[in-house]
Design an enzyme around this catalytic site. Structure first.
Site, PDB file in Angstrom:
ATOM      1  N   ILE A  50      -3.765 -13.595   4.403  1.00  0.00           N
ATOM      2  CA  ILE A  50      -4.934 -13.199   5.179  1.00  0.00           C
ATOM      3  C   ILE A  50      -4.498 -12.437   6.431  1.00  0.00           C
ATOM      4  CG2 ILE A  50      -6.273 -15.126   4.308  1.00  0.00           C
ATOM      5  CD1 ILE A  50      -5.770 -16.590   6.895  1.00  0.00           C
ATOM      6  N   CYS A  51      -5.413 -11.637   6.932  1.00  0.00           N
ATOM      7  CA  CYS A  51      -5.143 -10.788   8.098  1.00  0.00           C
ATOM      8  C   CYS A  51      -5.794 -11.409   9.325  1.00  0.00           C
ATOM      9  CB  CYS A  51      -5.664  -9.371   7.855  1.00  0.00           C
ATOM     10  SG  CYS A  51      -5.427  -8.253   9.261  1.00  0.00           S
TER      11      CYS A  51
END
Length: 318
Positions: A90-91
């Site tokens: 995930i960012c």
């Protein structure tokens, strides 16, 4: 596990310390490294209250680089939640996608609180983000309690302590929200600073392009006016050089080099005629005059010698 790693390594020391601090689970989060890999942790977080994730218990992985804590970890969710994709890095501002916002003072506990704080926020198209409806997220929150991890064997029903209604729980929630707000603000400041720098650079390039786009007649008139102010003696003016056709495929560096070559002063004979004589020309003139005087003096001495010799011969004949 201690015998498998170099205990002098800063990353190993840091992870050993954090593993001891997070050994006991809380009612909001828990994380521990795998038995055979100190650089891969499994974590469990409880969904933030008063949100679509209330009542959910979510499991995931944290993969840490050998340069930790100088570089950020990668975070992967393993439980369907409707906010982050499953099985994908995930960012977030605390993940490996944004090393520029990571701080070495942050820890795995910081990452867990940030995950809790970021869950109610909007994904806004970030890598690994999802925007499910509130109904779908609530359904996934109930379903998450039945999840069991095959990698570490953790069951979501009993991995965390029972939720308590007290100062400890509310303090953890407030800490998670405040941490998410601070991290988001730091990321916005960094991105805005980068945007300002890029805009200044683009403005500089556009200014150079606007100078290239000036009409030829205007450039010639400007050059004539400036040269007339510098050369009031009335010497012939040099013809303005026609600029080469602008090539749209040229890079900014090539355009600047072309502009510098066009701005160099002309060295034509007409321009050189209007320049004042240099100092060394006067010195050469004085030397030539001295040579001429010495030559004339030497010639006078020779003629006098010849005259005296002829006069002596004439007297002898008489």
């Amino acid at each position: 596990m201690e015998t498998r790693y170099n205990l002098k390594s800063p990353a190993v020391k840091r992870l050993m310390k954090e593993a001891a601090e997070l050994k006991d689970p809380t009612d909001h989060y828990h994380a521990q490294p795998l038995e055979d890999n100190l650089f891969e942790w499994h974590f469990t977080v409880r969904g933030p209250p008063d949100s679509d994730f209330d009542g959910g218990v979510y499991h995931g992985r944290i993969v840490l680089p050998p340069e930790y804590p100088m570089k950020p970890p990668s975070i992967i969710l393993l439980t369907a939640n409707g906010r982050f994709e499953v099985g994908k890095k995930i960012c977030l501002s605390i993940s490996g996608h944004h090393p520029e916002t990571w701080q070495p003072s942050w820890s795995i506990r910081t990452a867990l609180l940030a995950i809790i704080g970021f869950m109610p926020t909007k994904g806004e198209g970030a890598i690994g983000s999802l925007d499910y409806t509130p109904e779908e997220r609530r359904a996934l929150a109930k379903k998450s309690q039945d999840f069991c991890c095959e990698g570490c064997g953790s069951a979501m029903k009993d991995v965390l302590l029972p939720l308590k209604s007290g100062s400890g729980s509310s303090q953890a929630d407030q800490e998670a929200k405040e941490l998410a707000r601070q991290i988001s603000f730091k990321a916005e400041v960094n991105s805005s600073g980068k945007t300002i720098a890029e805009s200044d650079l683009n403005q500089c390039f556009s200014l150079n392009d606007s100078q290239d786009d000036l009409p030829t007649t205007f450039q010639g008139a400007t050059a004539s006016t400036s040269y007339g102010a510098q050369n009031p003696s009335g010497a012939p003016l040099p013809q303005p050089t026609q600029p080469a056709p602008k090539n749209t495929s040229m890079s900014p560096r090539q355009r600047r080099a072309q502009q510098q070559s066009q701005r160099r002063p002309s060295t034509s004979p007409d321009v050189l005629q209007g320049q004042p004589p240099r100092a060394h020309h006067t010195e050469h003139g004085g030397s030539a005059m001295l040579i001429i005087i010495l030559t004339l003096a030497l010639a006078a001495l020779i003629f006098r010698r010849i005259y005296l010799a002829n006069e002596y011969i004439f007297d002898f004949e008489l």
